[in-house]
Every structure is written in C-alpha cells, then in structure tokens.
Design a protein around this motif. Structure first.
Motif, mmCIF file in Angstrom:
data_model
loop_
_atom_site.group_PDB
_atom_site.id
_atom_site.type_symbol
_atom_site.label_atom_id
_atom_site.label_comp_id
_atom_site.label_asym_id
_atom_site.label_seq_id
_atom_site.Cartn_x
_atom_site.Cartn_y
_atom_site.Cartn_z
ATOM 1 N N GLN A 80 0.821 -1.208 0.000
ATOM 2 C CA GLN A 80 0.000 0.000 0.000
ATOM 3 C C GLN A 80 0.857 1.261 0.000
ATOM 4 O OE1 GLN A 80 -2.771 0.262 3.287
ATOM 5 N NE2 GLN A 80 -3.475 2.313 2.711
ATOM 6 N N THR A 84 0.384 5.247 -1.694
ATOM 7 C CA THR A 84 -0.015 6.163 -0.627
ATOM 8 C C THR A 84 1.009 7.263 -0.417
ATOM 9 O OG1 THR A 84 -1.227 4.392 0.494
ATOM 10 C CG2 THR A 84 -0.628 6.305 1.825
ATOM 11 N N HIS A 124 -8.307 -2.521 1.164
ATOM 12 C CA HIS A 124 -7.540 -2.705 2.389
ATOM 13 C C HIS A 124 -8.380 -3.122 3.590
ATOM 14 C CE1 HIS A 124 -4.419 -0.799 0.056
ATOM 15 N NE2 HIS A 124 -5.143 0.294 -0.087
ATOM 16 N N ASP A 131 -3.026 -3.886 4.307
ATOM 17 C CA ASP A 131 -2.056 -3.088 3.545
ATOM 18 C C ASP A 131 -1.177 -3.935 2.621
ATOM 19 O OD1 ASP A 131 -0.330 -4.302 5.350
ATOM 20 O OD2 ASP A 131 0.229 -2.441 6.383
ATOM 21 N N GLY A 135 -3.770 -1.286 -3.752
ATOM 22 C CA GLY A 135 -4.727 -0.192 -3.798
ATOM 23 C C GLY A 135 -6.154 -0.673 -3.915
#
Length: 345
Positions: A80, A84, A124, A131, A135
């Motif tokens: 992730q 992010t 998630h 994580d 996405g």
C-alpha cells in the motif's frame, strides 16, 4: 505435488526422509526457521545437499507484515505504501520495481527459488489482506503491481499472483474461517478479477494462487477447490498456462473441503498443480499415505519452470551500486510508511 514446512532452524532426519517422498515437490520457510542470515544459508545448503532431489524452496517475503526474514535483510514496505506515499505514478512504479528486484535478489542470494508475490487483491478492508494490497481499484494498482512484477522478472524470479479471483472484498480472514463473498458474478468479473486478467494477457504471471473464499453466486466450493474457477475461468476463459498453487490447505478456510486428503484431492481435481500444506505435520503424513496421484508431464514442466534461473552471492549483491541505491530508497520509504501508519491507523 506437495509443498510442506519444516519445524525449526535445522533439518531433522525425519524431515529429510519426508522431503524425499515422491509426492513432495518442495517446501516453504517461515520466520521460525530463521535466526540470522548465516544460519538460514546453512539450513538451505543442508536441505539442498541432504535431500537427494531438486526441491522448490519458497517463502512469503512480500514486504510489510508478511516478511518472514527481517534482521539482515532490507525491511520492505507494505504494498500500500507505494501509492499512498509516492508523489506521482512514475515515482510509485519506480519504487515498486526496485522493491520487486531487490526482494528477488536477496532471496536468490540465499538459494531460495520463489517468494509468493505479489498480492493482486483490491482494497484494504479484508483482515487477511489489509495493507498487503497495492490499492483500491484495478486501474490504480495495475501499473504498480506490474512494476513490482517486472522487478522480480528482471532478476529471474517467477511471479505468483494471489489470491484469485480476489480476496479483498470479504472481511473474514481465511486463515481462521471460510469467507463467503455473496456479490453477483458480474461484480467480480468487472472489478476483482481484472488485475489477474490483464497481467495474464501480458504474460506477466508465472503462477497463480486461488483464494479459500466461496463466491456463492458462482460456485459452491472455495476457489482453491473449484473446477469452475480454475478450469473454466482461469484455464479456458483467461488462457492461463502457468502453475496453479493451492493456498495453504492447513488454513481453516480450506476446512470446508473436508479432511487433509479430501482437501488435496479436491484441489487437484479442481485444477491445482502444486499444493501447499503447512503447520500440519500429521496432515502431511495423512496425505502422503492416502493421496494417489501421478503428476502429468505438463505439471512437472510447470514445476521446473519455477526454479530460480540466476545465481548471485551476498558479496556480489552488497557490492552492487544498484542494490545499494535500491536499499537506501526502500529503507527511506519504509520509515515514511511507519510514520504514516502511526498517524493514520
């Protein structure tokens, strides 16, 4: 057909005999098998020398919370983190490619053939995924996941997309129970399955691992034991010709399929080429005694295709400018990720 685990940091005589069984194709290593890099290298050397046949040695070294070897290895961020924390797509894909390459290089330096990666599940919220996912949407994860895969492939490591056709929507953890996904078939095919479909079309996946999830509007069996998902969809509709791994048949999510022999039989009948059975030594003995199956020539060839193609030493790796640069960038990203998690979780 079977990949199993071992109990500790050294190989016992009993384990040597079991690993030599004709039905055993390889093994998967866990954190309990690891003390430090030197010990792990000695363990793998012992396995290679004392078991008188080629074995596929594997591990889950994804990054984030699923990284079995930590001390002495680059601490990789969770998947992730790439989207992010990166400022733009070009940065996230560059970091992901470095991570895939570095992870594969560190495993090859230990004579490990395969790390089961990457996770292609969306979102998630699932307890089992969290994580580990790149996405939320197919459009957002595909460039980053493909970059991670390209890094692995550049090093020469086979890639394993998991958990087909997508584990991200259900909240339940298939390690602990059998999750049920009640969405219409159209929703799964329009969303979760797309990363697998597109990467198969591009020839980027060497192997796929199905989920221990029952998609109730499609089939009554978990995907890992479903002819519909593995033969009809994966092999026929998506034209996937690589290896199909079962997920760990020792997980509670696989219990829906019966005892260990029944789970193995159903997974094979559904279309799995190689079966994982971990943390269940008595179950392994039951399968070795009760499973009657001769792998096909195609399955044997697929198995061999997963063996590592390059040899690299730690000395060569650590002297490499590319490795040093990648390690610095990924360590910095990992530190940023830990800060982000502290602030947002």
């Amino acid at each position: 057909m079977l990949l199993i685990d071992i109990k500790d940091k050294e190989l016992s005589q009993e384990e040597i005999e079991i690993l030599g069984h004709p039905l055993i194709s390889g093994l998967i290593l866990f954190s309990r098998n690891f003390y430090d890099k030197a010990q792990l290298a000695a363990l793998i050397k012992s396995i290679r020398q004392r078991v008188k046949k080629p074995l596929l040695i594997t591990v889950d070294q994804e990054g984030g919370r699923v990284q079995r070897f930590r001390e002495g290895f680059t601490k990789l961020p969770a998947m992730q983190a790439f989207q992010t924390l990166a400022k733009h797509t070009q940065e996230s894909t560059a970091l992901a490619q470095q991570a895939g390459w570095l992870m594969a290089a560190e495993m090859f330096a230990l004579d490990i053939d395969l790390s089961f990666a990457p996770v292609l599940d969306l979102g998630h919220h699932c307890k089992a995924i969290g994580d580990r996912s790149f996405g939320e949407s197919p459009e957002s994860i595909l460039p980053v996941a493909e970059a991670f895969i390209d890094g692995m492939r550049e090093m020469g490591m086979a890639t394993t997309g998991k958990h087909f056709p997508g584990h991200g929507h259900v909240l339940a953890d298939s390690h602990l129970e059998t999750p049920f996904d009640d969405r219409p078939k159209e929703a799964i095919f329009a969303h979760d399955i797309l990363p697998f479909k597109q990467l198969i079309t591009k020839g980027k996946l060497s192997a796929i691992m199905p989920a221990h999830v029952i998609y109730t509007q499609c089939d009554s069996q978990p995907a890992s034991g479903s002819e519909y998902w593995l033969k009809n969809v994966l092999r026929t509709q998506l034209n996937f010709n690589g290896v199909i791994f079962s997920d760990d048949l020792g997980m509670k999510g696989a219990g829906f399929m019966g005892d260990f022999v029944q789970r193995s039989e159903k997974a094979i009948h559904a279309g799995c080429d190689l079966l994982l059975l971990c943390n269940e030594p008595e179950g392994v003995v039951q399968v070795l005694d009760g499973l009657k199956y001769q792998p096909t020539k195609a399955q044997t060839e697929r198995h061999i295709s997963l063996m590592k193609r390059k040899n690299v030493s730690w000395q060569e790796l650590e002297a490499s400018t590319r490795y040093q640069h990648a390690q610095q960038r990924l360590t910095a990203l990992q530190n940023k990720w830990l800060e982000w998690k502290t602030q947002h979780c």
